[in-house]
Scaffold this motif. Structure first.
Motif, short mmCIF file in Angstrom:
data_model
loop_
_atom_site.label_atom_id
_atom_site.label_comp_id
_atom_site.label_asym_id
_atom_site.label_seq_id
_atom_site.Cartn_x
_atom_site.Cartn_y
_atom_site.Cartn_z
N ASP A 6 0.85 -1.20 0.00
CA ASP A 6 0.00 0.00 0.00
C ASP A 6 0.88 1.25 0.00
N PRO A 7 0.73 2.12 -1.00
CA PRO A 7 1.55 3.35 -1.04
C PRO A 7 1.40 4.20 0.21
N LYS A 8 0.23 4.11 0.87
CA LYS A 8 0.00 4.95 2.06
C LYS A 8 0.86 4.52 3.23
N THR A 9 1.21 3.24 3.27
CA THR A 9 1.99 2.73 4.42
C THR A 9 3.44 2.42 4.05
N ALA A 10 3.78 2.60 2.77
CA ALA A 10 5.13 2.26 2.33
C ALA A 10 6.15 3.23 2.91
N LYS A 11 7.30 2.68 3.27
CA LYS A 11 8.40 3.52 3.72
C LYS A 11 9.40 3.63 2.59
N GLY A 12 9.48 4.79 1.99
CA GLY A 12 10.35 4.96 0.83
C GLY A 12 9.62 4.55 -0.45
N VAL A 13 10.37 3.97 -1.39
CA VAL A 13 9.79 3.57 -2.67
C VAL A 13 8.84 2.39 -2.47
N VAL A 14 7.68 2.48 -3.08
CA VAL A 14 6.69 1.40 -2.99
C VAL A 14 7.30 0.12 -3.58
N LYS A 15 7.14 -1.00 -2.87
CA LYS A 15 7.67 -2.27 -3.36
C LYS A 15 6.90 -2.72 -4.59
N ARG A 16 7.64 -3.14 -5.61
CA ARG A 16 7.03 -3.62 -6.86
C ARG A 16 7.66 -4.95 -7.25
N GLU A 17 6.84 -5.82 -7.88
CA GLU A 17 7.31 -7.12 -8.37
C GLU A 17 6.61 -7.45 -9.68
N VAL A 18 7.28 -8.23 -10.52
CA VAL A 18 6.62 -8.77 -11.71
C VAL A 18 5.70 -9.89 -11.25
N VAL A 19 4.41 -9.73 -11.54
CA VAL A 19 3.42 -10.71 -11.08
C VAL A 19 3.05 -11.70 -12.18
N GLN A 20 3.42 -11.37 -13.43
CA GLN A 20 3.13 -12.29 -14.54
C GLN A 20 3.93 -11.86 -15.76
N LEU A 21 4.44 -12.85 -16.48
CA LEU A 21 5.07 -12.59 -17.78
C LEU A 21 4.13 -13.14 -18.84
N VAL A 22 3.52 -12.25 -19.61
CA VAL A 22 2.59 -12.66 -20.66
C VAL A 22 3.39 -12.88 -21.94
N THR A 23 3.27 -14.07 -22.53
CA THR A 23 4.00 -14.40 -23.76
C THR A 23 3.00 -14.92 -24.79
N PRO A 24 3.38 -14.98 -26.07
CA PRO A 24 2.43 -15.47 -27.09
C PRO A 24 1.86 -16.84 -26.79
N GLY A 25 2.62 -17.70 -26.09
CA GLY A 25 2.14 -19.04 -25.83
C GLY A 25 1.46 -19.23 -24.49
N THR A 26 1.37 -18.14 -23.68
CA THR A 26 0.80 -18.31 -22.33
C THR A 26 -0.35 -17.35 -22.05
N VAL A 27 -0.94 -16.77 -23.08
CA VAL A 27 -2.05 -15.82 -22.84
C VAL A 27 -3.25 -16.58 -22.31
N MET A 28 -4.01 -15.91 -21.44
CA MET A 28 -5.20 -16.51 -20.83
C MET A 28 -6.44 -15.67 -21.04
N GLU A 29 -6.28 -14.39 -21.31
CA GLU A 29 -7.44 -13.52 -21.47
C GLU A 29 -8.20 -13.87 -22.74
#
Length: 858
Positions: free
Chosen positions: A90-113
């Motif tokens: 949560d940006p409101k409670t973050a100390k310094g830069v908000v933590k970010r992570e890659v949550v999914q790598l979308v590739t031509p062979g792995t699309v789900m939408e």
């Protein structure tokens, strides 16, 4: 580069792990891209490129997060990968830069939408692994359905290319150690995205998926793909199905040339479904059925019992229109169970998807009731497989409302009565709103201010609003001022403030609880995924088999019968061309091949229908071996193990191959791999080179097939000189396509008759193409001059087994000279006779010919 801000340091650190993907970096309401990603994305997505930090800053562009799906689809369709990097605190409670992570790598062979997938097509990602024994193992996965298939290729690299070409693959996962030249061939021939995964240690978490694998090679190959999918998707893969080992020897083999030439699933020119065999046969009514039909077309059966089982079901559906029509109507209400199950496991399903799932499952009893009206054993087996999932349907009926919103985070999803705590919150919210309405009515009466109203917004909560014209009517001390507007004042009372807190708290807790309840429901449904996938498999089969019956009745197809060594089709038709013509003018023809006559040498003019005749035979064989009726009056078919075709002219400019080289490569592929149980279709072999060369090659190929392979073969040619081979090749039979001349014009009758054609009518065809009259007259004069001179004629001398003859017979002029052959020429001839062209590469053959020619000219 100067010192970076903490946020850019974070971006660069994450980007370092995803060099081959666009990094969508979440900043507030946008996904931002920087540096090369920004430059390339601005070009590919046609969005504005800006700079962070002024004119001297770094390149930057972005897309709104709520519209990101369409931008991602554009990049995926172009073969790129997209790494989705989200804020994970949560940006409101973050100390310094908000933590970010890659949550999914979308590739031509792995699309789900769903908007990135084609309903009637699988979206395969494959892995390719090479082992020390020379074998290759290919693993296919469709992440949207959970399907896993594995096959082993033991016949070299060309067989790998043919196998991969025949499947709708969007991405191939390989070892980084695969030789670069092979990687280039994969890109150039298959036009797919290449990805890399070197870790092939099997993850015990997926032990249940490998229960059919008892070969270490298969385990390692399967692990390569599983590890890649797990690394890129970073979420539950509960819908993955156990790996199915495909034994290629159980299916009719179609190489990439045959699939292309026969236009099974797409046309050569337009690269679309329209005009293909799939286009004609696809009378399915579900997306699952359409995908299964395409898979059956790509792998026709060799097992007669399995073929007959399918034909028995099709026959029963064919005979009973009313029951079949009822099946079709019921199936129209069945959604894509396979992909719904995949999205449930993947976590991107919404309440409307669950409603579709419920509506689909509620059709199972109707399907079962219709199938139970048939007595055929195979149909009863299908009916038995349709298990009604009462527990799952009860859950969906009691939990999800009938018309839920798309979002799962804004409430109004769960039915009243499903959860007591939720009902309490809702009651508080509803009663509070009734209290608000009553308060508004009371205040209007007591103040006599008819325009008084009570409103609400997210910033100020509930308020009493009174126009400035009526402020003087407010009793002193009755309200507490909260906000001043241009034309009104807003007030509050302690009582209203108290109720506001109760209502808002109830609504917030209600929405949060609904979301959590939805996640719980989704997790419960996950337990039923294997059950759903099995139901999808049965429903798909029913759909395809009823489609075969529907198209067979609509187009007047007949059930084929399978016999040994004798093929006989009465009044066969081309399933696609007769649909395109639509006027009923297609001319049907017979085909007969048996042990005594297994090669048909077809002559006749251009445009007369030789290629159509050949293709319609191959398509009839394929239709029969997938379990469909055939376009004809009667059909006795042989179960073929392979079909090879060389039909039409095509360059392969990317690989630097001419039309003639492609022709020779395709002919060689057939000759090198065909058996006596194969079907070979060769059209106009030798036309890409000089007359004598072409005729020599054509004769040699016919003789080689006749003497060495003994495959059932249709060989069409304009070399009428080859028709004398009927005298020396006992299993060869001449047939021709009938044409007549009338008042100087040629009339194509498209009828196959026994015997050889007497001419090609090439000039008549040129006339039909409206070439200049003077040109046509000159061509006629030249033709008369050529026909009056001596022509080469093929030798009818038999050749030794395994030896190809390239000598077409001496002309009369050579015979008259009767001069001894010089020693140098005799030596060259001996050496030429000893060459085995089919064991030489094209370049080796060219070098040998050049050397021999130079030797003779000396």
């Amino acid at each position: 580069m100067g010192k970076q801000t903490p946020m850019m340091e974070q971006y660069l650190k994450i980007k370092a792990d995803y060099q081959d993907a666009f990094l969508f970096f979440r900043l507030g309401d946008f996904y931002e891209m920087f540096n090369d990603d920004a430059i390339n994305a601005a070009r590919e997505l046609e969005i504005t490129l800006t700079k962070r930090g002024g004119s001297d800053g770094i390149p930057m562009c972005g897309v709104p997060y709520h519209a990101a799906e369409n931008y991602i689809k554009t990049l995926i369709d172009k073969g790129y990968k997209v790494a989705i990097c989200e804020q994970v605190e949560d940006p409101k409670t973050a100390k310094g830069v908000v933590k970010r992570e890659v949550v999914q790598l979308v590739t031509p062979g792995t699309v789900m939408e769903s908007n990135m997938l084609k309903e009637g097509e699988n979206n395969y990602i494959a892995s390719l692994s090479h082992f020390q024994d020379g074998s290759y193992v290919i693993v296919y996965n469709d992440l949207s359905t959970g399907e896993n298939n594995i096959t082993v290729i033991s016949h070299g690299w060309d067989a790998v290319i043919h196998e991969l070409y025949n499947q709708p693959i969007k991405e191939i996962v390989i070892s980084s150690n695969l030789p670069e030249d092979l990687q280039t061939k994969l890109r150039d021939r298959l036009h797919v995205t290449l990805s890399y995964q070197d870790e092939i240690t099997f993850n015990a978490e997926y032990r249940n998926l490998a229960e059919n694998l008892n070969d270490e090679r298969l385990m390692k190959a399967f692990s390569r793909l599983l590890n890649y999918i797990q690394h890129t998707q970073k979420r539950s893969l509960d819908h993955l199905q156990p790996a199915n080992v495909i034994e290629l020897k159980h299916y009719l083999s179609l190489d990439m040339y045959s699939k292309r030439n026969l236009e099974l699933t797409e046309t050569i020119i337009k690269k679309g479904k329209h005009g293909s065999l799939l286009w004609v046969l696809d009378q399915t009514v579900t997306a699952m059925g359409s995908r299964l039909l395409k898979k059956w077309l790509e792998r026709p059966l060799l097992d007669k019992k399995r073929i007959e089982n399918r034909l028995n079901v099709v026959d029963a559906f064919y005979q009973r229109f009313m029951e079949r029509d009822t099946l079709r109507d019921t199936l129209k209400s069945v959604y894509d169970l396979e992909r719904l199950a995949g999205r449930i496991a993947f976590g991107n399903v919404n309440a409307r998807d669950l409603l579709q799932l419920k509506q689909s499952l509620e059709k199972i009893p109707e399907l079962k009731a219709t199938l139970n009206q048939f007595e055929e054993r195979q149909i009863q087996t299908l009916s038995t497989g349709l298990k009604y999932p009462k527990e799952l349907i009860d859950l969906l009926n009691t939990s999800i409302i009938d018309n839920p919103p798309i979002s799962i985070k804004e409430g109004s999803i769960i039915r009243d009565g499903y959860n007591e705590v939720l009902d309490t919150y809702r009651d508080a919210s509803r009663n509070g709103k009734r209290w608000i309405a009553a308060l508004e009515k009371k205040e209007k009466q007591e103040t006599d201010i008819k325009s008084l109203k009570i409103g609400y917004n997210r910033v100020f909560g509930y308020y009493i609003e009174i126009t400035k014209a009526n402020i003087h009517l407010i009793p002193e001390g009755r309200y507490e001022r909260k906000q001043t507007l241009a034309n009104a004042e807003r007030y509050i009372t302690p009582e209203l403030k108290e109720k506001e807190q109760l209502i808002i708290e109830a609504e917030e807790k209600s929405v949060e609880l609904e979301y959590n309840l939805f996640i719980e429901i989704r997790e419960k449904i996950k337990e039923h995924i294997p059950e759903l996938q099995y139901l999808a498999e049965i429903v798909s089969k029913i759909d395809v088999l009823q489609a075969f019956a529907t198209v067979s009745e609509k187009n007047n197809y007949r059930r084929p019968y399978f016999v040994e060594n004798k093929l006989n089709i009465i009044n066969g038709r081309h399933p696609v061309i007769e649909q395109v013509m639509k006027d009923g003018s297609f001319v049907p023809n017979n085909v007969s091949l048996d042990e005594n006559k297994n090669i048909l040498l077809i002559t006749g003019p251009n445009m007369s229908g030789k290629s159509t005749y050949m293709r319609q035979l191959a398509l009839a064989v394929i239709m029969g071996q997938i379990g469909c009726f055939v376009p004809c009056d009667e059909a006795e078919l042989i179960i073929f193990d392979q079909i090879f075709t060389r039909i039409g002219a095509a360059d392969d400019l990317v690989s630097g191959q001419s039309t003639f080289m492609v022709e020779m490569l395709e002919a060689n592929h057939a000759i090198a791999n065909a058996t006596d149980r194969s079907l070979i279709l060769l059209d106009e072999i030798g036309r890409g080179t000089s007359t004598y060369d072409g005729m020599a090659l054509a004769q040699a190929i016919v003789e080689y097939i006749h003497n060495n392979i003994q495959a059932k073969t249709l060989f069409s040619t304009h070399y009428h000189e080859l028709t004398v081979l009927e005298e020396s090749l006992e299993k060869l039979k001449n047939i021709h396509v009938r044409a007549e001349e009338f008042e100087g014009n040629v009339v194509f009758l498209h009828q196959i008759q026994e015997g050889a054609a007497d001419k090609s009518y090439g000039i008549h065809v040129a006339k039909l193409a409206n070439l200049p009259e003077a040109l046509i007259e000159r061509a006629s004069t030249i033709l008369q001059e050529l026909e009056s001179s001596d022509k080469p004629a093929p030798t009818t001398e038999k050749i030794e087994s395994g030896q190809l003859s390239f000598f077409v017979g001496e002309t009369e002029q050579v015979k008259e000279r009767n001069k001894p052959i010089p020693a140098t020429e005799e030596k060259a001839i001996d050496e030429l006779k000893s060459l085995n062209l089919f064991e030489m590469t094209p370049m080796e053959a060219m070098n040998a010919l050049y050397r021999l020619q130079k030797q003779v000219k000396m």
